[in-house]
Enzyme design. Structure first.
Site, PDB file in Angstrom:
ATOM      1  N   ASP A   1      -7.570  -5.237   7.448  1.00 31.48           N
ATOM      2  CA  ASP A   1      -8.032  -5.753   6.444  1.00 31.48           C
ATOM      3  C   ASP A   1      -8.934  -6.496   7.465  1.00 31.48           C
ATOM      4  O   ASP A   1     -10.371  -7.592   7.327  1.00 31.48           O
ATOM      5  CB  ASP A   1      -6.748  -6.804   5.390  1.00 31.48           C
ATOM      6  CG  ASP A   1      -6.857  -5.765   4.193  1.00 31.48           C
ATOM      7  OD1 ASP A   1      -7.522  -5.695   3.920  1.00 31.48           O
ATOM      8  OD2 ASP A   1      -5.750  -5.813   3.825  1.00 31.48           O
TER       9      ASP A   1
ATOM     10  N   HIS B   1       0.908  -1.440  -0.084  1.00 35.72           N
ATOM     11  CA  HIS B   1       0.072   0.229  -0.022  1.00 35.72           C
ATOM     12  C   HIS B   1       0.687   1.607   0.125  1.00 35.72           C
ATOM     13  O   HIS B   1       0.115   2.077  -0.455  1.00 35.72           O
ATOM     14  CB  HIS B   1      -1.139  -0.250   0.936  1.00 35.72           C
ATOM     15  CG  HIS B   1      -1.937  -1.069   1.056  1.00 35.72           C
ATOM     16  ND1 HIS B   1      -2.783  -1.360   0.072  1.00 35.72           N
ATOM     17  CD2 HIS B   1      -1.960  -2.015   1.830  1.00 35.72           C
ATOM     18  CE1 HIS B   1      -3.236  -2.306   0.361  1.00 35.72           C
ATOM     19  NE2 HIS B   1      -3.019  -3.322   1.602  1.00 35.72           N
TER      20      HIS B   1
HETATM   21 MG   LIG Z   1      -3.577  -5.572   5.077  1.00 40.07          MG
END
Ligand SMILES: [Mg+2]
Ligand SMILES: [Mg+2]
Ligand SMILES: [Mg+2]
Ligand SMILES: [Mg+2]
Ligand SMILES: [Mg+2]
Ligand SMILES: [Mg+2]
Lengths: 257, 257, 257, 257, 257, 257
Positions: B177, B46
């Site tokens: 997540d 990310h």
């Molecule tokens: Mg993650």
């Protein structure tokens, strides 16, 4: 892109604060712009910027909707013109120690008849959304600011003459170098009493001349003090300092040993 | 260059803290390393890193005397091997959602007979000051760590099986997540009760397996909490966050409005 | 720009030698090309290259009038196609350990009907001075070479099947990994007797199949040996090694202690 | 920064046109954005972009107030997620030749419960001016578009099934590869009658499915034709082509021989 | 690499045209070189080039077989020497407003006994395929050209004296700055009657002195006019302009609204 | 990071040898540092370095534990200060042809009261592990060395006066330019008898003044000769030369034709 120009920001109240960016990385300049400063200064003298990074970072600061300021290397007045062509809203020239230095700086910063800035503002017009060359030519001298650094004994003695040079829009006091000069090289301490007094005298001269007064503060507390004195613009700390301070605070909160 | 290896750091007490660096700039990685963290994680998933910036930043972290960790993009196990060749002390692989994923990751991370890491650690040996290839070959599997991310329902259900895979040295829990997964996409909130409970269950499994437990904390306070739970390594915040927090504190101190 | 294509170079006598470049810097690739090698290999697997540096370095090698070869990361066959689009004359794929791997590699390297390489060779045509798309389409499969690396026990056992895959133009033996595989991870030594024997067997298979045989030599003496065995192309050392060897020789000549 | 989102642009009339940028240089992407296109596509497959240049160029396109689209390398679905994290408004995935490919692409593009996109949109939120994570999470699947490329016989045969995959927002027809496929590798000619017919059939299927139809045109005239057929988005030419065309026109005007 | 040197190009008929490149990207410089221009000028004064990009772009222009010209920043004569060392075929120095400026420029451009250029042409010799240092030393003064810009009233008044300086090979007229100077800063308009007349007078002086005459044209039509007047070299437009013009033409052809 | 400072290295016996690096790539600088040299010189005059590469390469040399030296462009004394701020241990200024040049160089290199170096050594202190500003201020003038190049007839005639300038720590003889000057531009040959004699005379003057004597040798044999004469520091060859020499030796060993 900038919602407000640097000139209009400085013309009003209150004191404005600039980020000080030494790392030649657009994401750092952009993050600094987004962190709440009124503008972002890119330092080529003691920071790690070069013409390429200045160009990239002015775009990054514009993306965040803020004006960019560039401090050039000592005596590199060709770079002053180039910074304006790259879209800088102001240029800070270090070590303006003579009236001749001030004239040379002003010549590079202003179009005729005030100076001798050469024509070629393609990138600056693009970033400003300007499309009419003649309008840009006529407006630029008033919209881009020349800050001469006063940071030696010689410069202090000439502050009124330097302020009188057409095209010099303001003074940027260099507290650390000034403190070294006043101590004849023996120490560096911006907060020393003689230095504080000298800064006050320079500020008074700038105010008397009706020009902009700017300076650099190592800490937020110092910046608050300069703002209270009447400075129009105060640069604070540095990108590396912001990062270290934020990291230290988080590590302390985490209980790191 | 590193005074202490990551393995020896994690083997001892107390919990260790990692910087989290998204900007692909060596000076940012180096500044983060110098800010007091035990190691620096470079995020390719990310964050904005790519192989070139990872290579440059590992060198910059080494210059500051700290070990570097790399989080690779999802499923890019070839990059896991390359990160080790570039001198990373550990690799974090996101979204290890099956035992097959864990095996593929371990194969890329470990030399035979455990895995299939291919030979070519020129840069890693250089940074480690190693000169004997056979010694490096025999020591590398124990000195470079493979962290599998557990951050979905599937992965949670397989945590013991994943921990049992030879070559997986630890688990890195992905709280955000995981919270999205547990909410079926409805929200993201690492501190939600069901998520905190799930993290605790994963941690217990890791401890039971005798492997390393790591995770990510948005704030210092969260990091303190994870450390108290028994995590061995906690990454905190991000480079952009450190910069913003430090700048905000200075601006507040300056009285900026 | 290249006076002679890689295919025509390899088709003739004698054995050709490739530089091996790990540093992602066009000037290094160009200097290697000018140093007397027949071609230059850019290593993305264990070297420090990424797609950007490969693109820049292929141009730099072309400026020196030589063909460029690219070794891709393990399993990154999309990069094989991209390397060809960037103008590479050949691609080396590491760890081709199954016939399925060989097919996947060939598919990425060859246009239909042999493979599934996708159309878009703008840069490659530019560097080759090609202007007719249909001519390029029809000629490319024959002009750009796919080298499959054989460097594990599994691959050795499948060497004939891999050589039989249409679109695989040659084999690149990986001596170090092969030596690790044969020692079950216990040592790395390309010159060990069992490894030398295995290399000979692979070479015989390649010759029997009428395809190109290539390999990597750590030293010039090893390269001479591989050439004498009948290899068509041998890569030697590395850019860092050339620099170190040249510097050491000069320092010795200078009398440095 | 973008005045209008890509979704809202495509939802309305008329056909929208995208620039096609192969050079990994932010100033080129920004100049293309300012040249009148509705959006800018950055090509990683046959163009010269890599993750670093994509990140820089998305910012440059945002500075010009336009949305950016990224074409990823074949099968690199981790890059699809990363492009979204970097702020892309849409991703084009080449060579979607099976329903499994389409599912893998959709999984990378959409947050749960539709897909498995992992959380970490710091940069994307910054560029979008978004500050509420949960709002971003819930809106992202509708605001970022997944375009599957149909450019082989296999894909054509599966077009309805691919269109039926949840998370696939549209089809991007690849005229050149399709023409090669239909000619079994014998020629490349997007304007060949069988290819034109095939494109029409794919377009009809997309329209029937109520999804977005996009494609690539080599010339403005071709683009006009695709727009007349009903395509929602047509990419035209390339940055290198714009430059060459503009330069040639000026040289002709100058009377160059 | 260049098939013909700049000196031989300019010595003959007809007028030669240069691309004008502001973007510091080798692919842009190379594309400009391939677009039909006789040479490529890299602009450091108002363009966005710095020493690093100049070095990379000279190589890229050489790859396309064309000579490169560099315009240096105002007064940066050290850069004039460096541009020659990097392989430039000519250097344009802006704002040569005195005979002293002309001498300083000539000194930096020419080896003794004409000037004081310092020895170190490793890169230039490499790009030129030169191997004999003494031959290079003796030939360089004749093969690399110094263009002094005349673009102020002061310079116009001194044009004959500047032309008489040994080592100045030609004049490059700056039409925009000249028009500002003649209007005392009131407007910028290269086509204004007084400016056109002044350009004619400078051209006549250059022709009388038997040196090269060059200038800059915003459009192809202007370039045709300067060629008809007798200029030897005319630079046209800019890379950004070529790109915009080509894109606009394609969008118009596409029917974009 | 450096185990020993440059000052302490030069103060002792024997003659020290510097690498000479022209390529602006940190890995090349680091590899040169690791190859056995005592320090590494980064050349901005005839080499391809710019401020950005100098900054990166000083870090890379520090990572290898060696001091870095920077040769600045002719007359760019602002860069001398910046090189020190970036962490250089010494600066070499080319073409010091007058006492005024020497004073200007010294002013940029030394803090008050000797010179006018401006305050801002954040990076230098970081690389040196220094934390006390006043201590750094007081120690810097003695720890960072100013080498003035003597390489013309004018300079030779002034060597004693230049050596007498406070702040000039040593002389760096430029053998090639000196040989051109002595031949009035007719040839370049450092080994010519008159040149060798001139170098001897300069060396004697430096020794008499008790300052450091340095020079440049094209080959190891020349370097041995200069060391025998009594030079304290001799730079040898170049990075490109090391690479070429090492590659040639390997190719010869391989039997390349
Ligand atoms: Mg993650
Ligand atoms: Mg100062
Ligand atoms: Mg191998
Ligand atoms: Mg296609
Ligand atoms: Mg001009
Ligand atoms: Mg010299």
């Amino acid at each position: 892109m900038a919602a407000e120009t640097l000139v209009s920001l400085l013309a009003g109240e209150p004191c404005r604060f600039s980020a000080w960016v030494a790392m030649p990385e657009p994401l750092v300049a952009e993050a600094s712009a987004r962190a709440g400063f009124d503008c972002v200064t890119l330092d080529m003298q003691h920071g790690l910027h070069d013409p390429a990074s200045v160009m990239r970072c002015i775009g990054a600061v514009a993306l965040a909707g803020k004006p960019a300021v560039v401090r050039i290397p000592v005596g590199d007045f060709a770079m002053a013109s180039r910074a304006l062509d790259m879209g800088a809203a102001a240029v800070i020239a270090p070590m303006i120690n003579s009236v001749a230095d001030a004239h040379a700086f002003a010549r590079a910063m202003k179009y005729p008849p005030i100076g001798e800035r050469s024509w070629g503002p393609v990138r600056a017009m693009q970033l400003a959304g300007a499309t009419d060359p003649v309008a840009y030519l006529r407006g630029a001298n008033g919209q881009t600011l020349a800050f001469a650094m006063i940071e030696t004994r010689e410069a202090m003695a000439l502050v009124d003459e330097i302020l009188a040079v057409q095209g010099i829009d303001g003074i940027f006091v260099g507290p650390s170098d000034l403190s070294i000069a006043l101590a004849n090289g023996g120490s560096v301490d911006p907060l020393r009493a003689d230095n504080v007094e000298a800064i006050g005298a320079i500020l008074a001269a700038v105010k008397a001349a009706g020009k902009f007064a700017a300076t650099y503060a190592i800490t937020g507390a110092q910046a608050r003090g300069y703002a209270a004195l009447g400075f129009d613009l105060v640069a604070i700390g540095s990108d590396g300092g912001y990062l270290r301070a934020g990291a230290s605070a988080m590590l302390a909160e985490a209980g790191a040993q």
